[in-house]
Design an enzyme around this catalytic site. Structure first.
Site, PDB file in Angstrom:
ATOM      1  N   GLU A 141      -5.393  -8.437   0.245  1.00  0.00           N
ATOM      2  CA  GLU A 141      -6.021  -8.222   1.556  1.00  0.00           C
ATOM      3  C   GLU A 141      -7.504  -7.974   1.363  1.00  0.00           C
ATOM      4  O   GLU A 141      -7.899  -7.168   0.509  1.00  0.00           O
ATOM      5  CB  GLU A 141      -5.449  -6.988   2.290  1.00  0.00           C
ATOM      6  CG  GLU A 141      -4.076  -7.181   2.868  1.00  0.00           C
ATOM      7  CD  GLU A 141      -3.586  -5.956   3.650  1.00  0.00           C
ATOM      8  OE1 GLU A 141      -4.425  -5.205   4.193  1.00  0.00           O
ATOM      9  OE2 GLU A 141      -2.362  -5.763   3.696  1.00  0.00           O
TER      10      GLU A 141
ATOM     11  N   GLU B  68       0.795  -1.226   0.000  1.00  0.00           N
ATOM     12  CA  GLU B  68       0.000   0.000   0.000  1.00  0.00           C
ATOM     13  C   GLU B  68       0.826   1.274   0.000  1.00  0.00           C
ATOM     14  O   GLU B  68       0.815   2.032   0.991  1.00  0.00           O
ATOM     15  CB  GLU B  68      -0.949   0.001   1.208  1.00  0.00           C
ATOM     16  CG  GLU B  68      -1.911  -1.162   1.204  1.00  0.00           C
ATOM     17  CD  GLU B  68      -3.030  -1.028   2.233  1.00  0.00           C
ATOM     18  OE1 GLU B  68      -2.952  -0.152   3.109  1.00  0.00           O
ATOM     19  OE2 GLU B  68      -4.004  -1.797   2.139  1.00  0.00           O
TER      20      GLU B  68
HETATM   21  C1  FCB Z   1      -4.355  -2.297   5.468  1.00  0.00           C
HETATM   22  C2  FCB Z   1      -2.976  -2.688   5.946  1.00  0.00           C
HETATM   23  C3  FCB Z   1      -2.974  -3.841   6.924  1.00  0.00           C
HETATM   24  C4  FCB Z   1      -4.132  -3.749   7.899  1.00  0.00           C
HETATM   25  C5  FCB Z   1      -5.440  -3.528   7.177  1.00  0.00           C
HETATM   26  C6  FCB Z   1      -6.637  -3.463   8.069  1.00  0.00           C
HETATM   27  O1  FCB Z   1      -4.336  -0.965   5.070  1.00  0.00           O
HETATM   28  O2  FCB Z   1      -2.167  -3.062   4.851  1.00  0.00           O
HETATM   29  O3  FCB Z   1      -1.729  -3.841   7.566  1.00  0.00           O
HETATM   30  O4  FCB Z   1      -3.883  -2.789   8.834  1.00  0.00           O
HETATM   31  O5  FCB Z   1      -5.359  -2.348   6.423  1.00  0.00           O
END
Ligand code: FCB
Length: 444
Positions: free
Chosen positions: A348, A166
């Site tokens: 994610e 990110e």
């Molecule tokens: C993302 C992050 C991860 C976690 C999630 C909820 O932005 O990459 O580390 O904190 O959010």
């Protein structure tokens, strides 16, 4: 005889990050990272919590890997703490740090779990921050040196690498809003930091390709589904600007070799820009999508020219984020269309809800199960429509240190009792295990 290579399986996994789970911050030669400093500064983290112990994964990794295997995960996304490898960010290498990750990777492979290794999930060595951090162009080079070492050491067993987690959140939360380490607050830093992060990515990719045979590499981008608040022209333009800032500031340089036109004026024109952009745009195998957010955007006079509105629904997770499963499918299809030729991984996806551990050691989390089912279904629909999605990683394997929110939001499919460090598989973890074991058939 069929001599064609058998297609790789769909990766069903879960994700974590070093600072959020490892703890053991002073052990075996680990150096200080910006997250240690930030968490230990009053007022930065909910209830003054820190990642000093986190989930104690540094000591409990064997049990954690066994649990992953019991949940039928065939892959696991983890990150390396740069300051375990180079305590000062550069210079002297700490062999004990390499040893830890070697043991962990070997343990995963012994359980038939494919490791996806993120090289940078936000825990920059503090010594490099003292030299300017990502505002200093040299940090890109130091990152590449570290990536060079890690890919040399792990590349015989690890094929899947994610250079950066990110980049936009590292830029925005860390350097514009100041809610994350290193806690800087200056809109003018945005494109400077992004440029150096992505330059670091490009240089790291070059090292990785030289070191790892049959590598598969990419970035985990934070991507939001963005819609204009109304169909008025200025809101539509504002949504495009917001998309350029939030989504495309990292996508376009790495995949097209240019900054989005809407924000190009924010990028310093100098005689290395063209070369930098060439380095940023390295051929990638996959695009990682971290998906949590749906934003409505409207026009605003003041900088940066747009405003993100509060969610319009009451179906919010504990983070106050809207659950918007269709957005995941929309984003996947958009990525497949705009940046063809790459596999797509959902690197994610997941949600925090208030969980309660029962006296019998169970956690009933129907809302998380529903969230996951709806998001997986949305991904599968995009896949059925032709998008090359090849994996899905739940955030997170276990409850952990959720950055500025401390230990309050629980994202895991495994519950962590932070006082005893015992783990309990939540209902969502049991559901995921069964879903995988039964062949992961398309969900409705
Ligand atoms: C993302 C992050 C991860 C976690 C999630 C909820 O932005 O990459 O580390 O904190 O959010």
């Amino acid at each position: 005889m069929d001599t064609s290579a058998s297609p790789s399986p769909f990766f069903w996994g879960a994700a974590t990050a070093s600072y959020q789970i490892e703890g053991a911050v002073n052990e075996d030669g680990r150096g200080v990272s910006i997250w240690d400093t930030f968490a230990h500064t009053d007022g930065n983290i909910y209830a003054g919590e820190t990642g000093d112990i986190a989930t104690d994964h540094y000591h409990r990794w064997r049990d954690d890997v066994r649990l992953m295997s019991e949940l039928h995960l065939n892959s696991y996304r983890m990150s390396i703490a740069w300051s375990r490898i180079f305590p000062e960010g550069r210079g002297a290498l700490n062999q004990a740090g390499i040893d830890f990750y070697n043991r962990l990777i070997d343990g995963l492979i012994a359980h038939n779990i494919t490791p996806f290794v993120t090289l940078y999930h936000w825990d920059l060595p503090q010594a490099l921050q003292n030299a300017g951090g990502w505002l200093n162009r040299d940090t890109a080079k130091w990152f590449a040196d570290y990536a060079n070492v890690m890919t040399q050491k792990l590349g015989d067993r690890v094929k899947h690498f994610i250079t950066l987690n990110e980049p936009f959140i590292a830029v925005y939360n860390g350097h514009v809003e100041g809610s994350h380490a290193p806690g800087l607050k200056n809109l003018n830093y945005a494109t400077v930091v992004m440029r150096h992060l992505l330059l670091g990515h490009g240089l790291a990719m070059q090292a990785l390709r030289a070191n790892v045979a049959n590598s598969s590499a990419g970035i985990a981008y934070s991507l939001a589904q963005i819609d204009p608040d109304t169909d008025k022209d200025d809101d539509i333009a504002a949504a495009a600007l917001g998309d350029a800032f939030i989504n495309r500031m990292a996508l376009e340089p790495t995949l097209r070799g240019e900054f989005p036109k809407e924000i190009a004026h924010m990028v310093q024109e100098d005689n290395t820009l063209a070369d930098d952009l060439r380095v940023m745009r390295q051929p990638m195998d996959f695009i990682g999508v971290n998906y949590y957010r749906h934003y409505f955007i409207r026009a605003k006079q003041e900088m940066p020219g747009f405003e993100v509105l509060p969610p319009k629904t009451k179906d919010l997770t504990e983070m106050g984020w809207e659950s918007y499963p269709q957005g995941l499918g929309q984003l996947i299809q958009r990525i497949a269309k705009d940046y063809p030729g790459h596999d797509i991984y959902v690197t994610e996806s997941g949600a925090a809800y208030p969980d309660v551990l029962t006296e019998t050691g169970e956690v009933h989390d129907p809302r998380r199960i529903e969230y996951l089912q709806e998001h997986i279904a949305s991904m599968q629909k995009a896949q059925a429509a032709g998008a090359p999605v090849k994996g899905y990683f739940i955030w997170s394997f276990m409850d952990n240190f959720e950055w500025a929110c401390g230990f309050k939001p629980r994202f895991g499919i495994v519950y962590t009792d932070f006082s005893s460090q015992r783990r309990y598989v939540k209902d969502s973890g049991k559901w995921y295990a069964e879903f995988i074991a039964n062949g992961a058939h398309p969900l409705k």
